[in-house]
Every structure is written in structure tokens, then in C-alpha cells.
Scaffold this motif. Structure first.
Motif, PDB file in Angstrom:
ATOM      1  N   GLU A  20       0.814  -1.210   0.000  1.00 39.18           N
ATOM      2  CA  GLU A  20       0.000   0.000   0.000  1.00 39.18           C
ATOM      3  C   GLU A  20       0.852   1.265   0.000  1.00 39.18           C
ATOM      4  N   GLU A  21       1.956   1.254   0.757  1.00 38.48           N
ATOM      5  CA  GLU A  21       2.723   2.478   0.951  1.00 38.48           C
ATOM      6  C   GLU A  21       3.958   2.570   0.058  1.00 38.48           C
ATOM      7  N   GLN A  22       4.557   1.405  -0.275  1.00 39.17           N
ATOM      8  CA  GLN A  22       5.814   1.433  -1.019  1.00 39.17           C
ATOM      9  C   GLN A  22       5.751   0.692  -2.356  1.00 39.17           C
ATOM     10  N   ARG A  23       4.607   0.085  -2.674  1.00 38.12           N
ATOM     11  CA  ARG A  23       4.350  -0.529  -3.973  1.00 38.12           C
ATOM     12  C   ARG A  23       5.265  -1.707  -4.289  1.00 38.12           C
ATOM     13  N   TYR A  24       5.534  -2.530  -3.286  1.00 38.56           N
ATOM     14  CA  TYR A  24       6.329  -3.727  -3.558  1.00 38.56           C
ATOM     15  C   TYR A  24       6.027  -4.789  -2.521  1.00 38.56           C
ATOM     16  N   ALA A  25       6.391  -6.030  -2.868  1.00 41.37           N
ATOM     17  CA  ALA A  25       6.367  -7.146  -1.927  1.00 41.37           C
ATOM     18  C   ALA A  25       7.743  -7.803  -1.968  1.00 41.37           C
ATOM     19  N   PRO A  26       8.249  -8.280  -0.843  1.00 41.07           N
ATOM     20  CA  PRO A  26       9.568  -8.904  -0.841  1.00 41.07           C
ATOM     21  C   PRO A  26       9.567 -10.216  -1.617  1.00 41.07           C
ATOM     22  N   THR A  27      10.723 -10.567  -2.157  1.00 42.28           N
ATOM     23  CA  THR A  27      10.830 -11.767  -2.989  1.00 42.28           C
ATOM     24  C   THR A  27      10.750 -13.059  -2.188  1.00 42.28           C
ATOM     25  N   CYS A  28      10.606 -12.975  -0.892  1.00 40.14           N
ATOM     26  CA  CYS A  28      10.410 -14.189  -0.101  1.00 40.14           C
ATOM     27  C   CYS A  28       8.980 -14.707  -0.205  1.00 40.14           C
ATOM     28  N   ALA A  29       8.082 -13.927  -0.820  1.00 44.34           N
ATOM     29  CA  ALA A  29       6.671 -14.330  -0.907  1.00 44.34           C
ATOM     30  C   ALA A  29       5.979 -13.566  -2.025  1.00 44.34           C
ATOM     31  N   GLY A  51      17.309  -4.723  -1.635  1.00 44.09           N
ATOM     32  CA  GLY A  51      16.380  -3.709  -2.121  1.00 44.09           C
ATOM     33  C   GLY A  51      15.972  -3.864  -3.571  1.00 44.09           C
ATOM     34  N   GLY A  52      16.439  -4.925  -4.231  1.00 49.12           N
ATOM     35  CA  GLY A  52      16.056  -5.134  -5.618  1.00 49.12           C
ATOM     36  C   GLY A  52      14.584  -5.457  -5.771  1.00 49.12           C
ATOM     37  N   ASP A  53      13.978  -6.047  -4.734  1.00 48.50           N
ATOM     38  CA  ASP A  53      12.545  -6.331  -4.787  1.00 48.50           C
ATOM     39  C   ASP A  53      11.740  -5.034  -4.791  1.00 48.50           C
ATOM     40  N   LYS A  54      12.175  -4.059  -4.000  1.00 46.48           N
ATOM     41  CA  LYS A  54      11.481  -2.772  -3.953  1.00 46.48           C
ATOM     42  C   LYS A  54      11.649  -2.025  -5.282  1.00 46.48           C
ATOM     43  N   GLU A  55      12.859  -1.995  -5.794  1.00 48.32           N
ATOM     44  CA  GLU A  55      13.106  -1.310  -7.064  1.00 48.32           C
ATOM     45  C   GLU A  55      12.268  -1.930  -8.176  1.00 48.32           C
ATOM     46  N   PHE A  56      12.189  -3.267  -8.207  1.00 52.28           N
ATOM     47  CA  PHE A  56      11.393  -3.946  -9.231  1.00 52.28           C
ATOM     48  C   PHE A  56       9.904  -3.661  -9.036  1.00 52.28           C
ATOM     49  N   GLY A  57       9.428  -3.734  -7.806  1.00 56.04           N
ATOM     50  CA  GLY A  57       8.013  -3.487  -7.536  1.00 56.04           C
ATOM     51  C   GLY A  57       7.581  -2.101  -7.963  1.00 56.04           C
TER      52      GLY A  57
END
Length: 297
Positions: free
Chosen positions: A148-157, A178-184
Motif C-alpha cells: 500500500e505504501e511502497q508498492r512492492y512485496a519482498p521476494t520471499c513471498a 532492495g532489488g525487490d522494492k526497485e522492481f516493484g
């Protein structure tokens, strides 16, 4: 699988034979037949690779891939993406486990809600009871809040439709964290539908030692500095760290009851924030800019 969809689950691993064995045993029980598991060994130096080969033992639904040239979980995941043939690409970490209906549940919700990118609920488990483990479990993974706030989900799930990668590209393998956040964020900016699937649960063991938790936070700090180095227009100039946010726990988590525990948690929160700061400035002073390579090496 839901509506004839096929799925590929990618699990990167480095020097974790027990963890990958638990994850593989959990994944092979998933309902539906059109599911492939890609285990990507990222240069393990112990018996991990031999354990993976024993797990496969003639099975055609599990494959071993190797990413030895580039050390990093995002490079390993990109190796899997390159080989994935499923309509949906799912990501877990080695040492996680899931319920038998995890994948089926996630795919059904994706189909029903028209989602392209989803994060699952992560429940932290305690392999052994320690104060650090309790703290890590308390801070947790607030996946819904991340989305909702940062537009990403971690790659663990995480589950992503294959065409999303074809459009926005793979993970940035230059990043240590932080690659999951950048991708999201790229996925969100491209207009794809993101969502949270509470019913699909991933079980993640909490880090129970100070060393393990500190190491993670140092890596997180380094990763943020790297994102500034490669994406200053999005994350700011290197040398100016982000606003401190502590160790990254959920705001709605139930607080510790005793004064001693509250004091211990406050100390750990400060210590992990310091570890992030150390990682950030270590990367700023000593990190080297790497050229973006192909999706896999």
C-alpha cells in the motif's frame, strides 16, 4: 492449476542444505500438476548442491540451475526467470515452507481479482526461543503495508505474471539488497495491478542470533546506497541516507509486555538502525559502481 495456468517457483540458495531441503519438500506437495520448481544454486561451497541433486533424484518437476558467476540473490532469481516457462512466476527463499494449497490459493485470487503482481502473508516462526528471535518475529513482514505504501512485496513471498518481466525487465542484479522494492516500483509505474493475498501463507523462520540480524541490516543499508548510486532520480544522491525507519517492523504489531523486554527491543531497534547506517556508509565509501549486465550471466 487455476484455469489451466502453469506456474514456476524459483528458489535461490547459497550454502543452506537444510533450508533448501525443507523448502523443496514443502513445494512438491502443492496441488495441481502444472508446476515446476527451479532451484538456483548461487555458488554454494558446502554440500548444498549435492543435497539438491538428491532431492531431484529423477523427478521431472524440479530442476537445478547454477549461477556461479554473479554472487547475489537477484542474479540467481534472474537465472530462474530466464528459464521459467510458467504463466506465473513465484518466488520463495530457501528455508521457507508453505501449506499444500499455497500456490493454488494465490493463483485463484490472482485470477479472481485480475492481479499481475501479488505478495503473500508471511508468518515468522521461531526455530528456537531467543530475545533476538522474538524481536525479529515481533517486527515481522508487514507485506500489505509494503504494497500500500511502497508498492512492492519482498521476494520471499511474491508471484508475478510472466508477461510483466517481458515488459519491465528482470531484477537489477547489481543490488545486494532492495532489488525487490526497485522492481516493484517499476511494475507499479508500468500500470500493472498489484495486490495482497492474505489467504496464501508463507512460513519464514525468524533470525534468532544478533549476528544474523545485524548482517541482514548491514546488507539493507548497503542496498539503499546502491539504489541511490544507480537511481539517484528515484532515491536521492549517494551520501544522504534515507530517513531512519528502525528495523522495518509492522506498526500494528503487539508490543512487548514487560519493561525489560521493551527496553531490550528498544536497544535492538537502535542497534539494527546503526547496522543499516554502517552498511550504508560502508557502501558509500568503499562500494564500486557496476555496469548493468544481461539478465543472467
Amino acid at each position: 492449476m487455476v484455469s489451466g495456468q502453469s506456474a514456476t517457483t524459483i528458489v535461490p540458495v547459497y550454502n543452506d542444505p537444510e533450508g533448501i531441503e525443507s523448502t523443496a519438500e514443502s513445494l512438491v506437495t502443492q496441488s495441481g500438476s502444472d508446476h515446476t520448481i527451479l532451484i538456483v544454486d548461487n555458488g554454494s561451497t558446502d554440500r548444498t548442491r549435492s543435497v539438491i541433486r538428491r532431492i531431484i533424484n529423477g523427478r521431472d518437476d524440479i530442476q537445478l540451475l547454477v549461477e556461479d558467476e554473479t554472487q547475489g540473490s537477484y542474479a540467481a532469481r534472474n537465472k530462474g526467470i530466464e528459464r521459467a516457462e510458467g504463466d506465473i512466476v513465484a518466488f520463495l527463499d530457501a528455508d521457507e515452507t508453505v501449506d499444500e494449497d499455497w500456490l493454488e490459493t494465490a493463483l485463484r485470487v490472482m485470477e479472481t481479482r485480475g492481479l499481475d503482481y501479488v505478495g503473500c502473508r508471511v508468518e515468522l516462526t521461531l526455530p528456537k526461543t531467543t530475545l533476538v528471535g522474538w524481536y525479529n518475529a515481533h517486527t515481522g513482514f508487514p507485506i500489505e503495508q509494503y504494497l500500500e505504501e511502497q508498492r512492492y512485496a519482498p521476494t520471499c513471498a511474491l508471484l508475478v505474471r510472466r508477461e510483466v518481466f517481458d515488459d519491465v525487465g528482470p531484477f537489477d542484479s547489481r543490488l545486494i539488497s532492495g532489488g525487490d522494492k526497485e522492481f516493484g516500483e517499476r511494475v507499479h509505474d508500468a500500470g500493472y495491478e498489484q495486490g495482497y493475498v492474505e489467504e496464501a501463507v508463507v512460513y519464514h523462520p525468524a533470525r534468532t542470533s544478533f549476528r544474523a540480524l545485524a548482517k541482514k541490516n548491514v546488507r539493507v543499508g548497503r542496498g539503499f546506497c546502491q539504489k541511490q548510486r544507480y537511481y539517484p532520480e528515484r532515491y536521492g544522491s549517494p551520501g544522504v541516507p534515507p530517513t531512519p525507519t528502525g528495523s522495518g517492523g509492522g506498526e500494528d504489531a503487539e508490543g512487548p509486555e514487560s519493561p525489560f523486554t521493551r527496553l531490550a527491543f528498544a536497544f535492538l531497534s537502535f542497534a539494527m538502525l546503526a547496522c543499516r547506517g554502517f552498511g550504508y556508509y560502508y557502501e558509500f565509501l568503499f562500494g564500486e559502481k557496476r555496469e548493468r549486465g544481461p539478465p543472467t550471466s
